[in-house]
Design a protein around this motif. Sequence first.
Motif, PDB file in Angstrom:
ATOM      1  N   VAL A   6      24.328  18.594  72.482  1.00 61.21           N
ATOM      2  CA  VAL A   6      23.474  17.805  71.881  1.00 61.21           C
ATOM      3  C   VAL A   6      23.249  16.963  72.261  1.00 61.21           C
ATOM      4  O   VAL A   6      24.284  16.403  72.094  1.00 61.21           O
ATOM      5  N   ARG A 149      21.815  28.528  63.919  1.00 61.85           N
ATOM      6  CA  ARG A 149      20.232  27.976  63.445  1.00 61.85           C
ATOM      7  C   ARG A 149      20.257  26.764  62.865  1.00 61.85           C
ATOM      8  O   ARG A 149      19.482  26.038  62.595  1.00 61.85           O
ATOM      9  N   TRP A 152      21.813  23.794  63.385  1.00 63.37           N
ATOM     10  CA  TRP A 152      20.789  22.921  64.648  1.00 63.37           C
ATOM     11  C   TRP A 152      19.728  22.019  63.198  1.00 63.37           C
ATOM     12  O   TRP A 152      19.762  20.980  63.213  1.00 63.37           O
ATOM     13  N   PHE A 274      15.255  25.739  67.832  1.00 63.50           N
ATOM     14  CA  PHE A 274      16.102  25.123  68.453  1.00 63.50           C
ATOM     15  C   PHE A 274      15.027  23.847  69.141  1.00 63.50           C
ATOM     16  O   PHE A 274      15.695  22.884  69.696  1.00 63.50           O
TER      17      PHE A 274
END
Length: 292
Positions: A6, A149, A152, A274
């Motif tokens: 990230v 997810r 995230w 995302f």
Amino acid sequence: MTAVVVAGKAINFPATTEVNEMTGNTALASASREFDSLVALPVLLGGRSFGEDRDLRLDEVKELLLSRATSPAIRDLIWREIVNNARSGDGIWTTVALGMAVPGLANLAKQFARDYVDTSYEDLCAEVVTAFLEALRTVDVDRPAILTRAYWSTYRAVRRSAYAEVLAARAVAAAATEARVVPDGGHPDLVLIRLVGESVITDAEASLISAVRLDRRSLGDVAELLGISTNAVLLRLRKAEMRVAAHLTGTAACSRKAFKQGRKSEAVGGPDSFGAPDRTSVVEEPPGILAA
């Protein structure tokens, strides 16, 4: 260990239970202990939904999730069952979901602790737990990579809250500066009292800000005193501080509406996506590197 990159930085989500520091009074430590207490009880997960011929104990489910031999598809089926159970309103399954995710969440909290050294680790753990519980309510269980997810979503929410923490610290500093020019002696508490008089915050919120920011009392201690959860204390503190920051610094983005919007996903495609079109099809990989 599963790694996601990230903003040029690798975020590692352990594939094994490598959380030996789950002691103390952080929200993650409490979640880990609560999950361990459930393992000893006859709490079973229906195994037929993911190919087993019987119901499984929680320790068996966790072992299956952590096993290198378990395919991503089976992991998703297990997590779909857990998330659906948690959404049914049974608090036990919310605890189960949180406990299953603790290794990755603890690693995420450590990443933020390194990035935001002025924010207490206890606060970060509480924010991680709060964000993950919100992710459980919004993650799409019909798409692949459910847990990834959810991680995230948690990452994005905690990152926004960490920025909010910087703004809150700025607001407290502004309060202290303003207090030094108050004719009656000057103390940040005097500014808080004035903010109450101006209906910016309530008496209870002023006491909360004073206890945590000025007296440096831990969130756990305040939560015990108020008889509520650490997460609830953190949310009350954040909302009050956003209003203080807006009032003292004139930062419109610190409004309650902005705070609520900040808790939602930045992604247009949905609350658990995302955030980029080319990542919506990413499937959770076995322990190793997650291709992004």
